[in-house]
Design an enzyme around this catalytic site. Structure first.
Site, PDB file in Angstrom:
ATOM      1  N   SER A   1      20.563  -2.962  30.793  1.00 24.10           N
ATOM      2  CA  SER A   1      21.283  -4.015  30.068  1.00 24.10           C
ATOM      3  C   SER A   1      20.951  -4.002  28.575  1.00 24.10           C
ATOM      4  O   SER A   1      19.899  -3.492  28.165  1.00 24.10           O
ATOM      5  CB  SER A   1      20.913  -5.390  30.629  1.00 24.10           C
ATOM      6  OG  SER A   1      21.224  -5.466  31.996  1.00 24.10           O
TER       7      SER A   1
HETATM    8  N1  SAM Z   1      17.713  -4.865  35.369  1.00 18.95           N
HETATM    9  C1  SAM Z   1      18.156  -3.520  35.116  1.00 18.95           C
HETATM   10  C2  SAM Z   1      17.352  -2.824  34.085  1.00 18.95           C
HETATM   11  O1  SAM Z   1      16.448  -3.431  33.491  1.00 18.95           O
HETATM   12  O2  SAM Z   1      17.616  -1.632  33.880  1.00 18.95           O
HETATM   13  C3  SAM Z   1      19.622  -3.434  34.743  1.00 18.95           C
HETATM   14  C4  SAM Z   1      20.461  -3.663  35.865  1.00 18.95           C
HETATM   15  S1  SAM Z   1      22.089  -3.058  35.890  1.00 18.95           S
HETATM   16  C5  SAM Z   1      22.868  -3.980  34.623  1.00 18.95           C
HETATM   17  C6  SAM Z   1      22.545  -3.889  37.416  1.00 18.95           C
HETATM   18  C7  SAM Z   1      21.885  -3.285  38.637  1.00 18.95           C
HETATM   19  O3  SAM Z   1      22.205  -4.119  39.757  1.00 18.95           O
HETATM   20  C8  SAM Z   1      22.418  -1.909  38.975  1.00 18.95           C
HETATM   21  O4  SAM Z   1      21.359  -1.007  39.070  1.00 18.95           O
HETATM   22  C9  SAM Z   1      23.111  -2.107  40.335  1.00 18.95           C
HETATM   23  O5  SAM Z   1      23.039  -0.976  41.176  1.00 18.95           O
HETATM   24  C10 SAM Z   1      22.338  -3.280  40.880  1.00 18.95           C
HETATM   25  N2  SAM Z   1      23.001  -4.032  41.937  1.00 18.95           N
HETATM   26  C11 SAM Z   1      24.307  -4.408  42.053  1.00 18.95           C
HETATM   27  N3  SAM Z   1      24.497  -5.103  43.184  1.00 18.95           N
HETATM   28  C12 SAM Z   1      23.279  -5.187  43.801  1.00 18.95           C
HETATM   29  C13 SAM Z   1      22.807  -5.778  45.008  1.00 18.95           C
HETATM   30  N4  SAM Z   1      23.616  -6.443  45.831  1.00 18.95           N
HETATM   31  N5  SAM Z   1      21.506  -5.669  45.316  1.00 18.95           N
HETATM   32  C14 SAM Z   1      20.646  -4.989  44.504  1.00 18.95           C
HETATM   33  N6  SAM Z   1      21.032  -4.398  43.351  1.00 18.95           N
HETATM   34  C15 SAM Z   1      22.323  -4.500  43.000  1.00 18.95           C
END
Ligand code: SAM
Length: 222
Positions: free
Chosen positions: A70
Site C-alpha cells: 500500500s
Molecule cells: N498490508 C500489505 C503490505 O503491507 O504489503 C498490503 C496489502 S495489499 C494492499 C492487500 C492484500 O490483501 C493482498 O496481499 C491480498 O492478497 C490480500 N487479501 C485480499 N483478500 C484477502 C482475504 N480474504 N484474506 C487474506 N488476505 C486477503
C-alpha cells in the site's frame, strides 16, 4: 530488532526514509510513534530489487499476484487510527509484502497476520524473519478473522471490503479498534469501529481511499 546483516541498513535508503517521514508529516500524519516506525522499517526490502529505487516515494507498488504494497500515507493513516500500544494483540488481514506487519512490530504490538495468496504469504514470512520481526502468520481467508487467537486489541484490514465483515467485529476486545476500508471496488472510505463495551460500538468514517479488493467468504467473490 532488525537484522542489519540482511542488507537493509543502506545509508542511501536511510536518507530516503527521512524524506518519506517528512512527506507523511506534510500530509497530516502526526503520531510520533508511527513516524518513528516509518523511519526505521526498510520498505525497499519488501519490494523487488527492480523497484527499490521507488520504495520511498509515497506510492503503492506491485508485489505480484496483482497485489500491491500500500501507499505509505495509507499505511500510516491506518496505523494512526489503530492506536496500537506496546504489548497489544493486533490482527492484520492482508499480509501482502509484510510491510504493515513490520510497522506494527516497531510499535511493540504482538502481530497476527492473514494472507490468502500462498506465494505472498511465503515471501512475506521470509522477509519478516530475515529482518528479525516476529509475527504469527496464517495462509487463509481473513474475512473470517483468526478466531484461535481472538480477541484482539486492534484489527486492520488492508484490502477493500463491500461491508464490514461481522466476524472481525466479534473478534474485538473491549476498547478494541477495527480499521477497515469499505466501499465499491473503485473507492472506499475508512471505517473505524471502536468496541466501547460488550455490545456497544462507536463508528467513525474517514474519506476516500483506493485498495485492492478483499476477496473471500465475507468479502468480494473472486
Ligand atoms: N498490508 C500489505 C503490505 O503491507 O504489503 C498490503 C496489502 S495489499 C494492499 C492487500 C492484500 O490483501 C493482498 O496481499 C491480498 O492478497 C490480500 N487479501 C485480499 N483478500 C484477502 C482475504 N480474504 N484474506 C487474506 N488476505 C486477503
Amino acid at each position: 530488532m532488525l537484522n542489519w546483516g540482511s542488507g537493509a541498513h543502506n545509508p542511501k535508503f536511510k536518507q530516503r526514509r527521512k524524506g518519506l517521514v517528512e512527506k507523511l508529516k506534510s500530509k497530516g500524519i502526526k503520531d510520533a510513534r508511527v513516524l518513528s516506525a516509518f523511519s526505521i522499517v526498510p520498505r525497499h526490502v519488501f519490494v523487488d530489487t527492480a523497484l527499490q529505487n521507488r520504495a520511498y516515494k509515497d506510492t503503492a507498488l506491485p508485489i505480484g499476484k496483482k497485489q500491491t504494497i500500500s501507499q505509505p500515507f495509507t499505511v500510516a493513516r491506518q496505523t494512526e487510527l489503530l492506536e496500537a500500544k506496546p504489548g497489544e494483540k493486533v490482527l492484520e488481514i492482508g499480509t501482502g509484502s509484510g510491510y504493515q506487519a513490520a510497522i506494527l512490530c516497531e510499535l511493540g504490538a504482538q502481530v497476527y497476520t492473514v494472507e490468502r495468496h500462498k506465494k505472498l504469504y511465503e515471501k512475506a514470512r521470509s522477509t519478516l524473519r530475515e529482518l528479525g520481526y516476529s509475527v504469527q502468520a496464517k495462509l487463509g481467508d481473513g474475512t473470517k478473522g483468526w478466531s484461535a487467537y481472538a480477541p484482539y486489541d486492534a484489527i486492520v484490514v488492508t484490502a477493500g471490503a463491500p461491508v464490514v465483515p461481522d466476524d472481525l467485529i466479534h473478534q474485538l476486545n473491549v476498547n478494541g479498534r477495527l480499521v477497515v476500508p469499505v466501499g465499491n471496488e473503485e473507492r472506499q472510505e475508512m471505517v473505524r469501529i471502536i468496541k466501547i463495551r460488550e455490545d456497544e460500538y462507536e463508528e467513525e468514517h474517514y474519506s476516500d481511499f483506493k485498495f485492492v479488493p478483499l476477496i473471500g467468504e465475507k468479502g468480494w467473490k473472486e
